[in-house]
Write a protein that holds these residues in place. Structure first.
Motif, mmCIF file in Angstrom:
data_model
loop_
_atom_site.group_PDB
_atom_site.id
_atom_site.type_symbol
_atom_site.label_atom_id
_atom_site.label_comp_id
_atom_site.label_asym_id
_atom_site.label_seq_id
_atom_site.Cartn_x
_atom_site.Cartn_y
_atom_site.Cartn_z
ATOM 1 N N LYS A 229 -17.008 69.228 29.165
ATOM 2 C CA LYS A 229 -16.881 68.490 30.427
ATOM 3 C C LYS A 229 -17.249 69.445 31.558
ATOM 4 O O LYS A 229 -16.382 70.111 32.130
ATOM 5 C CB LYS A 229 -15.452 67.985 30.610
ATOM 6 C CG LYS A 229 -15.040 66.918 29.637
ATOM 7 C CD LYS A 229 -13.665 66.403 29.941
ATOM 8 C CE LYS A 229 -13.279 65.289 28.991
ATOM 9 N NZ LYS A 229 -11.924 64.785 29.269
ATOM 10 N N PRO A 230 -18.529 69.537 31.870
ATOM 11 C CA PRO A 230 -18.940 70.501 32.899
ATOM 12 C C PRO A 230 -18.352 70.158 34.266
ATOM 13 O O PRO A 230 -18.389 69.003 34.687
ATOM 14 C CB PRO A 230 -20.456 70.403 32.912
ATOM 15 C CG PRO A 230 -20.798 69.165 32.191
ATOM 16 C CD PRO A 230 -19.652 68.792 31.330
ATOM 17 N N ILE A 231 -17.793 71.173 34.919
ATOM 18 C CA ILE A 231 -17.227 70.965 36.249
ATOM 19 C C ILE A 231 -18.132 71.558 37.330
ATOM 20 O O ILE A 231 -17.896 71.382 38.502
ATOM 21 C CB ILE A 231 -15.806 71.556 36.364
ATOM 22 C CG1 ILE A 231 -15.810 73.041 36.038
ATOM 23 C CG2 ILE A 231 -14.849 70.816 35.481
ATOM 24 C CD1 ILE A 231 -14.486 73.733 36.292
ATOM 25 N N ARG A 232 -19.152 72.295 36.922
ATOM 26 C CA ARG A 232 -20.143 72.838 37.849
ATOM 27 C C ARG A 232 -21.528 72.437 37.347
ATOM 28 O O ARG A 232 -21.679 72.003 36.225
ATOM 29 C CB ARG A 232 -20.052 74.366 37.924
ATOM 30 C CG ARG A 232 -18.659 74.780 38.245
ATOM 31 C CD ARG A 232 -18.285 75.762 39.238
ATOM 32 N NE ARG A 232 -18.966 76.672 40.022
ATOM 33 C CZ ARG A 232 -19.315 76.467 41.296
ATOM 34 N NH1 ARG A 232 -19.178 75.306 41.834
ATOM 35 N NH2 ARG A 232 -19.815 77.413 42.010
ATOM 36 N N ARG A 233 -22.526 72.624 38.176
ATOM 37 C CA ARG A 233 -23.894 72.293 37.800
ATOM 38 C C ARG A 233 -24.789 73.508 37.968
ATOM 39 O O ARG A 233 -24.499 74.381 38.762
ATOM 40 C CB ARG A 233 -24.434 71.158 38.670
ATOM 41 C CG ARG A 233 -23.778 69.844 38.363
ATOM 42 C CD ARG A 233 -24.426 68.749 39.195
ATOM 43 N NE ARG A 233 -24.056 67.457 38.673
ATOM 44 C CZ ARG A 233 -24.846 66.706 37.931
ATOM 45 N NH1 ARG A 233 -26.054 67.085 37.640
ATOM 46 N NH2 ARG A 233 -24.437 65.549 37.483
ATOM 47 N N SER B 140 -19.407 78.332 30.630
ATOM 48 C CA SER B 140 -18.581 77.242 30.099
ATOM 49 C C SER B 140 -18.368 76.150 31.143
ATOM 50 O O SER B 140 -18.262 74.969 30.811
ATOM 51 C CB SER B 140 -17.225 77.783 29.638
ATOM 52 O OG SER B 140 -17.418 78.706 28.586
ATOM 53 N N LYS B 141 -18.278 76.530 32.405
ATOM 54 C CA LYS B 141 -18.121 75.540 33.458
ATOM 55 C C LYS B 141 -19.390 74.707 33.631
ATOM 56 O O LYS B 141 -19.335 73.547 33.989
ATOM 57 C CB LYS B 141 -17.804 76.224 34.796
ATOM 58 C CG LYS B 141 -16.412 76.782 34.870
ATOM 59 C CD LYS B 141 -16.185 77.401 36.228
ATOM 60 C CE LYS B 141 -14.785 77.944 36.324
ATOM 61 N NZ LYS B 141 -14.519 78.531 37.649
ATOM 62 N N TYR C 138 -18.353 81.286 33.624
ATOM 63 C CA TYR C 138 -19.226 80.417 34.410
ATOM 64 C C TYR C 138 -20.075 79.525 33.509
ATOM 65 O O TYR C 138 -20.247 78.334 33.789
ATOM 66 C CB TYR C 138 -20.118 81.251 35.327
ATOM 67 C CG TYR C 138 -20.872 80.424 36.326
ATOM 68 C CD1 TYR C 138 -20.272 80.029 37.512
ATOM 69 C CD2 TYR C 138 -22.187 80.032 36.090
ATOM 70 C CE1 TYR C 138 -20.948 79.262 38.434
ATOM 71 C CE2 TYR C 138 -22.877 79.264 37.005
ATOM 72 C CZ TYR C 138 -22.257 78.882 38.181
ATOM 73 O OH TYR C 138 -22.937 78.121 39.083
#
Length: 144
Positions: A51-55, A45-46, A43
């Motif tokens: 390139k973050p895919i979550r906030r 890393s996301k 999580y």
């Protein structure tokens, strides 16, 4: 840190990207931080990867900041505050409502109970009403 000593300011940022840059400066292993903080594996890393895919949201912000040993502190920007006061009119306090106060009384419950009974009566057939009346009469004759 002594009591009279001010806290050490680690970073200053004014955007989400600036915050992620600071988090990435710490060079923490994502999977180890996930395990330490109690987040699902991968999580971090996301959220803070290249390139973050979550906030970071309401649920994940506190665990990640606590795990990194950081606290948020908001400091007033006097120039920004002055711009706000010059451009936005103050609210009209006569429109502001107080805290809602709902008091449920026995009288209120009787009132809505009568309305509910009337609505049930109006939306039922003659056969249904006869069945209810028969059941009520039998219950009355049997007693407690």
């Amino acid at each position: 840190m002594a009591e009279d000593e001010p806290p050490r300011i680690v970073a200053t940022f004014d955007s989400y990207a600036g915050m992620l840059a600071r988090v990435n400066e710490l060079q923490v292993s994502g999977e180890r931080l996930d395990e330490y903080v109690g987040l699902p594996r991968g999580y971090y890393s996301k959220v803070a990867g290249a390139k973050p895919i979550r906030r970071l949201g309401m649920t994940s912000l506190a665990p990640i900041l606590n795990g990194l040993g950081l606290k948020c502190q908001f400091i007033e920007d006097p120039v920004g505050t002055e711009h706000l006061k010059n451009r936005v009119a103050p609210r009209n306090s006569s429109y502001v409502r107080g805290a809602p106060s709902i008091v449920l009384t026995v009288r209120y419950f009787r009132k809505i109970g009568r309305k509910g009974a009337q609505a049930r009566f109006d939306n039922s057939t003659k056969e249904q009403r006869q069945k209810w009346a028969r059941k009520a009469a039998i219950a009355r004759w049997r007693g407690p």
